[in-house]
Motif scaffolding. Structure first.
Motif, mmCIF file in Angstrom:
data_model
loop_
_atom_site.group_PDB
_atom_site.id
_atom_site.type_symbol
_atom_site.label_atom_id
_atom_site.label_comp_id
_atom_site.label_asym_id
_atom_site.label_seq_id
_atom_site.Cartn_x
_atom_site.Cartn_y
_atom_site.Cartn_z
ATOM 1 N N ARG A 141 0.741 -0.932 -0.129
ATOM 2 C CA ARG A 141 0.470 -0.544 0.104
ATOM 3 C C ARG A 141 1.121 1.304 -0.052
ATOM 4 N N ALA A 142 2.134 1.367 0.924
ATOM 5 C CA ALA A 142 2.832 2.627 0.379
ATOM 6 C C ALA A 142 3.610 2.927 -0.615
ATOM 7 N N SER A 143 3.586 2.216 -1.247
ATOM 8 C CA SER A 143 4.368 1.712 -2.410
ATOM 9 C C SER A 143 2.988 2.128 -4.067
ATOM 10 N N LEU A 144 2.358 2.332 -3.283
ATOM 11 C CA LEU A 144 1.141 2.742 -4.204
ATOM 12 C C LEU A 144 0.858 4.023 -4.397
ATOM 13 N N GLN A 145 0.714 5.310 -5.565
ATOM 14 C CA GLN A 145 0.556 6.519 -5.417
ATOM 15 C C GLN A 145 -0.761 6.569 -5.703
ATOM 16 N N THR A 177 -6.252 -8.891 -19.489
ATOM 17 C CA THR A 177 -4.483 -8.535 -19.028
ATOM 18 C C THR A 177 -4.861 -9.200 -18.426
ATOM 19 N N ARG A 178 -4.501 -10.616 -18.222
ATOM 20 C CA ARG A 178 -3.186 -11.694 -17.591
ATOM 21 C C ARG A 178 -3.109 -11.262 -15.837
ATOM 22 N N ASP A 179 -3.701 -9.944 -15.150
ATOM 23 C CA ASP A 179 -3.494 -9.069 -14.404
ATOM 24 C C ASP A 179 -4.553 -11.178 -13.401
ATOM 25 N N ILE A 180 -4.057 -10.484 -11.798
ATOM 26 C CA ILE A 180 -4.204 -11.694 -10.689
ATOM 27 C C ILE A 180 -4.924 -10.636 -9.668
ATOM 28 N N TYR A 181 -6.438 -11.189 -9.344
ATOM 29 C CA TYR A 181 -7.622 -10.206 -8.944
ATOM 30 C C TYR A 181 -6.758 -11.415 -7.639
ATOM 31 N N ILE A 182 -7.689 -10.568 -6.412
ATOM 32 C CA ILE A 182 -7.414 -12.241 -4.558
ATOM 33 C C ILE A 182 -8.720 -10.073 -4.014
ATOM 34 N N VAL A 183 -9.362 -11.587 -3.832
ATOM 35 C CA VAL A 183 -10.589 -10.427 -2.960
ATOM 36 C C VAL A 183 -11.225 -10.991 -1.215
ATOM 37 N N ALA A 184 -10.816 -10.449 -1.155
ATOM 38 C CA ALA A 184 -11.317 -10.461 1.157
ATOM 39 C C ALA A 184 -11.792 -10.936 1.709
ATOM 40 N N HIS A 185 -12.266 -11.286 2.251
ATOM 41 C CA HIS A 185 -13.962 -10.536 3.335
ATOM 42 C C HIS A 185 -13.323 -9.950 4.029
ATOM 43 N N ARG A 186 -12.540 -10.639 4.834
ATOM 44 C CA ARG A 186 -12.059 -9.749 5.966
ATOM 45 C C ARG A 186 -10.912 -8.835 5.723
ATOM 46 N N GLY A 187 -10.928 -7.097 6.205
ATOM 47 C CA GLY A 187 -10.900 -6.206 5.489
ATOM 48 C C GLY A 187 -11.446 -5.846 4.218
ATOM 49 N N LEU A 189 -11.678 -6.094 0.952
ATOM 50 C CA LEU A 189 -10.483 -5.287 -0.082
ATOM 51 C C LEU A 189 -10.283 -6.564 -1.139
ATOM 52 N N LEU A 190 -10.037 -5.775 -2.239
ATOM 53 C CA LEU A 190 -9.982 -6.489 -4.032
ATOM 54 C C LEU A 190 -8.512 -5.833 -4.078
ATOM 55 N N VAL A 191 -7.638 -6.716 -4.781
ATOM 56 C CA VAL A 191 -6.464 -6.772 -4.528
ATOM 57 C C VAL A 191 -5.741 -7.288 -6.033
ATOM 58 N N VAL A 192 -5.259 -6.413 -6.878
ATOM 59 C CA VAL A 192 -4.186 -6.359 -8.361
ATOM 60 C C VAL A 192 -3.139 -6.495 -7.994
ATOM 61 N N LEU A 193 -2.710 -8.175 -8.146
ATOM 62 C CA LEU A 193 -1.200 -8.290 -9.431
ATOM 63 C C LEU A 193 -1.477 -7.634 -10.777
ATOM 64 N N ASP A 194 -0.338 -7.668 -11.595
ATOM 65 C CA ASP A 194 0.040 -7.702 -12.575
ATOM 66 C C ASP A 194 0.449 -9.376 -13.059
ATOM 67 N N LYS A 195 0.914 -9.605 -13.986
ATOM 68 C CA LYS A 195 0.982 -10.600 -14.816
ATOM 69 C C LYS A 195 2.401 -11.046 -14.022
ATOM 70 N N ASN A 196 2.972 -9.771 -13.908
ATOM 71 C CA ASN A 196 4.603 -10.405 -13.587
ATOM 72 C C ASN A 196 4.664 -9.645 -12.021
ATOM 73 N N LYS A 197 3.124 -9.148 -11.820
ATOM 74 C CA LYS A 197 3.061 -10.088 -9.680
ATOM 75 C C LYS A 197 3.090 -8.683 -8.792
ATOM 76 N N ASN A 198 3.633 -7.704 -9.912
ATOM 77 C CA ASN A 198 3.794 -6.613 -9.708
ATOM 78 C C ASN A 198 2.408 -6.261 -8.790
ATOM 79 N N MET A 199 2.165 -4.983 -7.610
ATOM 80 C CA MET A 199 1.204 -4.194 -7.313
ATOM 81 C C MET A 199 0.865 -3.080 -8.132
ATOM 82 N N GLN A 200 -0.697 -3.530 -8.064
ATOM 83 C CA GLN A 200 -1.136 -2.248 -9.131
ATOM 84 C C GLN A 200 -2.451 -1.558 -8.475
ATOM 85 N N GLY A 201 -2.902 -2.147 -7.736
ATOM 86 C CA GLY A 201 -3.981 -1.460 -6.673
ATOM 87 C C GLY A 201 -4.249 -2.214 -5.912
#
Length: 243
Positions: A141-145, A177-187, A189-201
């Motif tokens: 989170r700290a690395s995201l703009q 896009t080959r992005d990886i979406y991760i959903v979390a009930h706790r918190g 949250l919806l977390v998105v990684l790109d195909k190279n596993k870099n945090m997108q959002g």
């Protein structure tokens, strides 16, 4: 507790307490078939590769269900346990592997706050003990703009509390896009990684809209579906059309 798109408005779905694989017709809004695949357990996730479905238990056990023969055809037991608490699984068609998302903490030093995604190679039928991705959500989170448009909205959310609760409950790959979406009930949250596993959002989900988000999948056109277990309302599948 888990869904996977199966074509023509059909979805594979599981109930975490019953060893049954359901096919749900979204257009008809009803279950059209059931497959009994074993003993009672804590079944949390399902994914599909052609005629094979893979069902994951919270202890990491994987059951393979032949959709044509309508029976269990195989079983794998990766070196995971209930402490890892597997909650999400998806099929990666490009690498012919399963991605396995764990709700529990990692079994390593300095593990606090970190969650792991592992891979299972279906060509070799082997589990990679080295995590596919370790998510340290607060550091990510700290690395995201921040997006200025949403600054006022974000400031009304207890970010620290929501991030601290992050624990994956579902995982899926966007076929476009080959992005990886991760959903979390706790918190919530919806977390998105790109195909190279870099945090997108990292996206904060509405408590009013998402009662208990547990399952996530895409159709071939890139439309997103998230399932909610029954909580304040009935269980449901929500569709988010691609723009």
């Amino acid at each position: 507790s888990g869904i996977s798109y199966a074509g023509k408005d059909h979805f594979l779905a599981i109930n975490d307490e019953n060893p049954k694989l359901y096919t749900y017709d979204l257009s008809k809004e009803k279950i059209i078939s059931e497959i009994d695949f074993g003993k009672k357990g804590d079944y949390e996730a399902v994914t599909r590769n052609n005629n094979l479905a893979y069902v994951a238990e919270s202890n990491g056990n994987l059951k393979v269900v032949d959709l044509d023969e309508k029976e269990k055809s195989n079983e794998y037991d990766p070196p995971l346990s209930s402490k890892n608490n597997v909650e999400g699984i998806c099929y990666d068609s490009q690498k012919n592997q399963l991605l396995i998302a764990c709700k529990g903490q990692l079994e390593e030093k300095n593990k606090k706050g970190k969650r792991g995604i592992y891979s299972f190679d279906l060509t070799k039928n082997s589990f990679d003990k080295t995590p596919f991705k370790i998510i340290d959500i607060k550091k990510e989170r700290a690395s995201l703009q921040p997006v200025n448009l949403y600054d006022g909205f974000i400031n009304n959310i207890n970010i620290k509390s929501r991030l601290g609760k992050f624990a994956p409950s579902g995982i899926a790959i966007d076929p476009i896009t080959r992005d990886i979406y991760i959903v979390a009930h706790r918190g919530k949250l919806l977390v998105v990684l790109d195909k190279n596993k870099n945090m997108q959002g990292i996206y904060f989900l509405s408590n009013d809209l998402f009662g208990q988000p547990e399952g996530i999948t895409f159709d071939e056109k890139g439309n997103l579906y998230i399932s909610n277990e029954a909580r304040s309302e009935k269980a449901n599948i929500m569709k988010f059309s691609r723009k």
